[in-house]
Motif scaffolding. Structure first.
Motif, PDB file in Angstrom:
ATOM      1  N   PRO A  85      50.084  -7.497 -28.975  1.00  0.00           N
ATOM      2  CA  PRO A  85      49.069  -7.222 -27.947  1.00  0.00           C
ATOM      3  C   PRO A  85      48.426  -5.864 -28.205  1.00  0.00           C
ATOM      4  O   PRO A  85      49.037  -4.989 -28.845  1.00  0.00           O
ATOM      5  N   PRO A  86      47.198  -5.630 -27.743  1.00  0.00           N
ATOM      6  CA  PRO A  86      46.477  -4.384 -28.061  1.00  0.00           C
ATOM      7  C   PRO A  86      47.184  -3.118 -27.592  1.00  0.00           C
ATOM      8  O   PRO A  86      46.975  -2.044 -28.167  1.00  0.00           O
ATOM      9  N   GLU A  87      48.032  -3.223 -26.565  1.00  0.00           N
ATOM     10  CA  GLU A  87      48.743  -2.038 -26.070  1.00  0.00           C
ATOM     11  C   GLU A  87      49.806  -1.541 -27.053  1.00  0.00           C
ATOM     12  O   GLU A  87      50.224  -0.381 -26.995  1.00  0.00           O
ATOM     13  N   MET A  88      50.248  -2.412 -27.957  1.00  0.00           N
ATOM     14  CA  MET A  88      51.336  -2.082 -28.871  1.00  0.00           C
ATOM     15  C   MET A  88      50.774  -1.756 -30.262  1.00  0.00           C
ATOM     16  O   MET A  88      50.246  -2.630 -30.940  1.00  0.00           O
ATOM     17  N   LYS A 148      65.893   3.120 -29.053  1.00  0.00           N
ATOM     18  CA  LYS A 148      66.114   3.766 -30.351  1.00  0.00           C
ATOM     19  C   LYS A 148      64.773   4.004 -31.039  1.00  0.00           C
ATOM     20  O   LYS A 148      64.520   3.518 -32.124  1.00  0.00           O
ATOM     21  N   ASN A 149      63.882   4.711 -30.368  1.00  0.00           N
ATOM     22  CA  ASN A 149      62.563   5.084 -30.895  1.00  0.00           C
ATOM     23  C   ASN A 149      61.591   3.916 -31.000  1.00  0.00           C
ATOM     24  O   ASN A 149      60.507   4.058 -31.576  1.00  0.00           O
ATOM     25  N   ILE A 150      61.952   2.756 -30.475  1.00  0.00           N
ATOM     26  CA  ILE A 150      61.059   1.597 -30.569  1.00  0.00           C
ATOM     27  C   ILE A 150      59.760   1.859 -29.816  1.00  0.00           C
ATOM     28  O   ILE A 150      58.661   1.561 -30.318  1.00  0.00           O
ATOM     29  N   LEU A 151      59.855   2.414 -28.620  1.00  0.00           N
ATOM     30  CA  LEU A 151      58.652   2.655 -27.827  1.00  0.00           C
ATOM     31  C   LEU A 151      57.730   3.662 -28.509  1.00  0.00           C
ATOM     32  O   LEU A 151      56.503   3.481 -28.524  1.00  0.00           O
ATOM     33  N   SER A 152      58.303   4.702 -29.114  1.00  0.00           N
ATOM     34  CA  SER A 152      57.451   5.696 -29.791  1.00  0.00           C
ATOM     35  C   SER A 152      56.809   5.097 -31.037  1.00  0.00           C
ATOM     36  O   SER A 152      55.678   5.442 -31.391  1.00  0.00           O
ATOM     37  N   ARG A 153      57.533   4.194 -31.719  1.00  0.00           N
ATOM     38  CA  ARG A 153      56.939   3.537 -32.890  1.00  0.00           C
ATOM     39  C   ARG A 153      55.730   2.694 -32.485  1.00  0.00           C
ATOM     40  O   ARG A 153      54.779   2.547 -33.242  1.00  0.00           O
ATOM     41  N   LEU A 154      55.781   2.141 -31.289  1.00  0.00           N
ATOM     42  CA  LEU A 154      54.681   1.310 -30.784  1.00  0.00           C
ATOM     43  C   LEU A 154      53.647   2.145 -30.032  1.00  0.00           C
ATOM     44  O   LEU A 154      52.674   1.602 -29.521  1.00  0.00           O
ATOM     45  N   LYS A 155      53.901   3.472 -29.961  1.00  0.00           N
ATOM     46  CA  LYS A 155      53.041   4.397 -29.223  1.00  0.00           C
ATOM     47  C   LYS A 155      52.898   3.991 -27.763  1.00  0.00           C
ATOM     48  O   LYS A 155      51.806   4.035 -27.180  1.00  0.00           O
ATOM     49  N   LEU A 156      54.025   3.600 -27.195  1.00  0.00           N
ATOM     50  CA  LEU A 156      54.073   3.254 -25.780  1.00  0.00           C
ATOM     51  C   LEU A 156      54.783   4.391 -25.042  1.00  0.00           C
ATOM     52  O   LEU A 156      56.005   4.424 -24.951  1.00  0.00           O
ATOM     53  N   ASP A 157      54.006   5.351 -24.547  1.00  0.00           N
ATOM     54  CA  ASP A 157      54.595   6.467 -23.814  1.00  0.00           C
ATOM     55  C   ASP A 157      54.586   6.159 -22.319  1.00  0.00           C
ATOM     56  O   ASP A 157      54.185   5.087 -21.888  1.00  0.00           O
ATOM     57  N   LYS A 158      55.030   7.124 -21.524  1.00  0.00           N
ATOM     58  CA  LYS A 158      55.151   6.868 -20.091  1.00  0.00           C
ATOM     59  C   LYS A 158      53.788   6.717 -19.418  1.00  0.00           C
ATOM     60  O   LYS A 158      53.688   6.088 -18.358  1.00  0.00           O
TER      61      LYS A 158
END
Length: 337
Positions: A85-88, A148-158
């Motif tokens: 999806p575009p958010e990821m 384990k850094n998955i969110l940062s790899r996808l550039k999904l911050d708070k």
């Protein structure tokens, strides 16, 4: 200690494996359960639900399907990553296919979240970190403790996931005459969420009950600090109604019944409306992730109708639970009545 992935290579011809067979490779049961759950997240194993649970804590299924790994060539992996999806953001995984294969199970939950139009709408509404974590991963502690850094790899911050952190609150009181209704909340995130909804709405109402005081129980700490209510002007032992709201698990119930038994002269009771909403909203209660001692739940269940009491009993004795975070800011802001 071997990884489950290495162990499964010796069972290539099998489609299903007995949990006890896998456990032979592990000395520590807790490490074993963590490895099984990680393998399920990576889509290496899938529980055979009809096999039932093994009766231990934390519980595991008695057998698991060995998932055939079909996506092994680079071309197919790249094709899958390009459908994010575009958010990821997919740039990291396009350059690190082996890492993608390890993270695929968690990424799948994020894809499901963003692909669902209803859940996607909630991104416009701020959630606490634990609430958003439970909404996406069915685990309120994933973002804060297990990512384990998955969110940062996808550039999904708070900001993209629209969640806020909740600092540790301190106790204060502002006596203003008779305190008729008090709400004690077990967990920090839910305390801040309710506080925020009260401030935004300006009426302090839940289920048409006006609350004059909101207390963060901080788990079992409330057992020692609750007596401070006797020092507060406006608190009336016999007339003030005290509503308690905590996780639906043995620990949360034990805290409540402990308060009820310690202060029998107080009007303490579970906030039935909120517990009922938890049951209705949580369609897939997760397994209990901590070691909990079972306690007598009959006193607690006596406040509920037969249907809800049976559902709660069924959840608890299947070693499952529902955290408070299933009721997010969205609920308290728009649907709390």
């Amino acid at each position: 200690m071997k990884k489950i992935e290495e162990i499964l290579k010796t069972y290539k011809k099998q489609k299903k494996i007995d949990t006890r067979e896998l456990q032979k490779h592990f000395k520590d049961y807790i490490l074993f359960t963590d490895s099984i759950k990680e393998s399920v997240e990576k889509n290496l194993l899938a529980p055979v639900k009809k096999s039932g649970l093994n009766g231990r804590n934390p519980p595991l299924h008695n057998s698991y399907w060995i998932v055939e790994q079909k996506l092994e060539n680079e071309e197919e992996l790249i094709k899958e990553i390009n459908t994010f999806p575009p958010e990821m953001d997919n740039n990291f995984y396009l350059k690190n296919l082996s890492v993608y294969k390890e993270d695929r199970g968690i990424i799948g939950k994020l894809r499901d979240f963003f692909s669902n139009s209803e859940s996607r709408k909630t991104i416009k509404i701020p959630f606490s970190m634990n609430e958003r974590s439970f909404q996406i991963f069915n685990d309120e502690k994933f973002i804060s403790e297990k990512d384990k850094n998955i969110l940062s790899r996808l550039k999904l911050d708070k900001e993209k996931l629209n969640y806020y952190n909740t600092p540790e609150p301190f106790f204060y009181y502002m006596p203003a005459g008779f305190i008729d209704n008090i709400l004690i909340v077990e967990n920090k995130d839910t305390f801040f969420t309710i506080k925020r909804s009260f401030q935004d709405m300006g009426d302090n109402l839940i289920d048409n009950i006006p609350f004059k005081m909101l207390i963060y129980g901080e788990g079992r700490k409330i057992e020692g600090s609750a007596g401070f209510l006797n020092e507060i002007t406006g608190f009336n032992t016999g007339k003030t109604e005290i509503y308690y709201f905590g996780d639906l698990d043995f620990e949360g119930i034990n805290i409540l019944t402990g308060l009820m038994n310690k202060f029998p002269e107080w009007n303490i009771k579970p906030f039935v409306h909120l517990y009922n909403q938890m049951i209705d909203l949580c369609k897939d209660p997760p397994d209990i992730r901590t070691s909990q001692t079972r306690c007598d739940i009959d006193q607690f269940l006596s406040f509920f109708d037969i249907d809800k009491a049976d559902k709660m009993r069924n959840i608890l004795y299947k070693n499952k639970y529902i955290p408070q975070e299933v009721l997010s800011y969205e609920f308290f802001r728009y649907y709390r009545g």
